[in-house]
Write a protein that holds these residues in place. Sequence first.
Motif, PDB file in Angstrom:
ATOM      1  N   ASN A  26      45.941  31.854  51.765  1.00 41.89           N
ATOM      2  CA  ASN A  26      46.847  30.964  51.386  1.00 41.89           C
ATOM      3  C   ASN A  26      46.550  30.116  50.145  1.00 41.89           C
ATOM      4  O   ASN A  26      45.300  29.980  49.993  1.00 41.89           O
ATOM      5  N   ASN A  27      47.572  29.877  49.369  1.00 40.90           N
ATOM      6  CA  ASN A  27      47.265  29.002  47.961  1.00 40.90           C
ATOM      7  C   ASN A  27      46.572  29.778  46.980  1.00 40.90           C
ATOM      8  O   ASN A  27      46.228  29.252  45.935  1.00 40.90           O
ATOM      9  N   LEU A  28      46.582  31.072  47.254  1.00 36.47           N
ATOM     10  CA  LEU A  28      45.904  32.275  46.113  1.00 36.47           C
ATOM     11  C   LEU A  28      46.811  33.179  45.666  1.00 36.47           C
ATOM     12  O   LEU A  28      47.370  33.721  46.676  1.00 36.47           O
ATOM     13  N   PHE A  29      47.116  33.036  44.380  1.00 36.02           N
ATOM     14  CA  PHE A  29      48.040  33.925  43.924  1.00 36.02           C
ATOM     15  C   PHE A  29      47.538  34.856  42.929  1.00 36.02           C
ATOM     16  O   PHE A  29      46.458  34.648  42.451  1.00 36.02           O
ATOM     17  N   SER A  30      48.137  35.924  42.737  1.00 35.72           N
ATOM     18  CA  SER A  30      47.598  36.882  41.652  1.00 35.72           C
ATOM     19  C   SER A  30      48.575  37.795  40.718  1.00 35.72           C
ATOM     20  O   SER A  30      49.863  37.641  41.224  1.00 35.72           O
ATOM     21  N   CYS A  31      48.340  38.102  39.492  1.00 37.21           N
ATOM     22  CA  CYS A  31      49.329  38.414  38.607  1.00 37.21           C
ATOM     23  C   CYS A  31      48.311  39.265  37.627  1.00 37.21           C
ATOM     24  O   CYS A  31      47.266  38.840  37.368  1.00 37.21           O
ATOM     25  N   GLY A  32      49.096  40.279  36.839  1.00 38.90           N
ATOM     26  CA  GLY A  32      48.589  41.045  35.772  1.00 38.90           C
ATOM     27  C   GLY A  32      47.794  42.296  36.411  1.00 38.90           C
ATOM     28  O   GLY A  32      48.181  42.472  37.587  1.00 38.90           O
ATOM     29  N   GLU A  33      46.882  42.785  35.841  1.00 35.31           N
ATOM     30  CA  GLU A  33      46.307  44.052  36.196  1.00 35.31           C
ATOM     31  C   GLU A  33      45.579  44.002  37.455  1.00 35.31           C
ATOM     32  O   GLU A  33      45.437  44.946  38.073  1.00 35.31           O
ATOM     33  N   CYS A  34      45.004  42.597  37.755  1.00 36.91           N
ATOM     34  CA  CYS A  34      44.115  42.832  39.005  1.00 36.91           C
ATOM     35  C   CYS A  34      45.008  42.624  40.189  1.00 36.91           C
ATOM     36  O   CYS A  34      44.555  42.557  41.367  1.00 36.91           O
ATOM     37  N   SER A  35      46.322  42.728  40.131  1.00 36.85           N
ATOM     38  CA  SER A  35      47.159  42.460  41.238  1.00 36.85           C
ATOM     39  C   SER A  35      47.914  43.821  41.515  1.00 36.85           C
ATOM     40  O   SER A  35      47.956  45.051  40.505  1.00 36.85           O
TER      41      SER A  35
END
Length: 525
Positions: free
Chosen positions: A366-375
């Motif tokens: 919860n409340n943790l998002f991810s974007c770009g190459e690490c996702s």
Amino acid sequence: MLTTDYLVIGSGVAGLTFAIKIAERFPDRKVIIVTKGDKDESNTKYAQGGVAVVIDKKEDSFQKHIQDTLIAGDGLCDRAVVEMVVKEGPKRLQELVNWGANFDTNSNGNYDLGKEGGHSEYRVVHHKDITGYEIEQTLLRCIQQLKNITVLTHHFVIDLITQHHIKEVKEKELTCYGAYLLNEKDNTIKAIQATNTLLASGGIGSVYGHTTNPVIATGDGIAMAYRAKALVKDMEFVQFHPTALYMAEGGALFLISEAVRGFGAYLRNKQGHRFMPDYDVRAELASRDIVSQSIDNELKKHGDTHVFLDCTHLNVLEFTKHFPNIYQKCKDLHIDISKHWIPVVPASHYLCGGIVVDTYGRTSVNNLFSCGECSRTGLHGANRLASNSLLEALVYSHNIFKYLASNYTKHYQIVIPEWNDKGTTIPDEHVLIQHNLKELQALMRNYVGIVRSNSRLQKAKIKLDNIYQEVEELYKTSKISVSLCELRNMVNVAHLIINQSVKRKENKGGYFNIDNVYNTSQKSF
């Protein structure tokens, strides 16, 4: 303790794009961007190729781009995600242009579209051969104009803060409350409490040592998410760029863009044979996995250290116009591309897996998002189509922005304990960290590289366990340092790559194990 509405970890295209949009929409809310290097140091800065976007509707179409992406992903893409990203592309590109990004045009004033491996049409929008740098500088100029954004440079994120750190929190579902930061200039550690945290921390290239990534690409975000119990998937799909400029001493390698092969360059072995037609009907324009594996086979077959990219038949003036930095780099090394072949070798370039997210960039925490190459979005499947990465970052940063613009809950104040390093000491010998780092990188190159085997993977597990034990002991007894934290993160990432490689029993895309039954879509090398 610092507090913020939005904590962005990473200063590449993914993190900066989100930060600009959310800060513009909510000028009364606070955004903190944290980066362990300078604010412009990221994988984005080194992206040469461009952004794959359907522009020429007469020759190209969304369906063609979708199909090319699905073919590259070798059956493991999420089709709905692919369709969404491709169709959103033109809008997201136009936003960059509106912010001031400049892309090359032809004599007619239209975009000078490039064609790269795996693409059936010309659709790569670029700024010479420094597209990533142009985008990065554009976004940073926008950041400077927004008063509610704070950029903390030279701050290293040690770990995400979850219930594990806060005893009074009784929430059953995993929740992220911010992160612990190490100020690299004075070695102090502080906490940031954040309502929402975005991991946009880039790739893992340094785990292999020989890489086209900058040295900061140590998989920090993925390792932190893994330790926070977030779901991480498809780590076996490490993409090796086929043509990094070969340097005998190794280390970080200069990228020779895929667009150079799209421009007409040939790959030759030391015997002068143009070998790619032997492996794939698309020859040099086959997808990256095929080209990398083909080069790897040529090297092993002949016992060579590198192959060559032949540009001698190309128009030098046009080459210089399209690839000024590549031309200059070769010239600096006394390589005249009109007369000499460029020595190249595959190098760790891009991770197709990572932290699992949905279409809004939400992780399993919860409340943790991810974007770009690490996702891991599902766009790339088993192998990324060239120039789809910047596109993915633009689309997903926008999706996260849309979601958080409509879904915001201010969390109650909690007491986050200070970082506890009682009983730790400054390590006497930094050489122990460097020794383990070199051993880890050699292990990954030799045992978990382009072509793998069951026996090498099992040996890698044993060798990695020894490194892990020593690094964890160092971490528990030593004062925190960036080099130690990066090494710890790289060990975690290596563990994920090795163990998820062992579990894959079928060759797909960028994953090739000589002991697996060969996929019918793949050649037997």
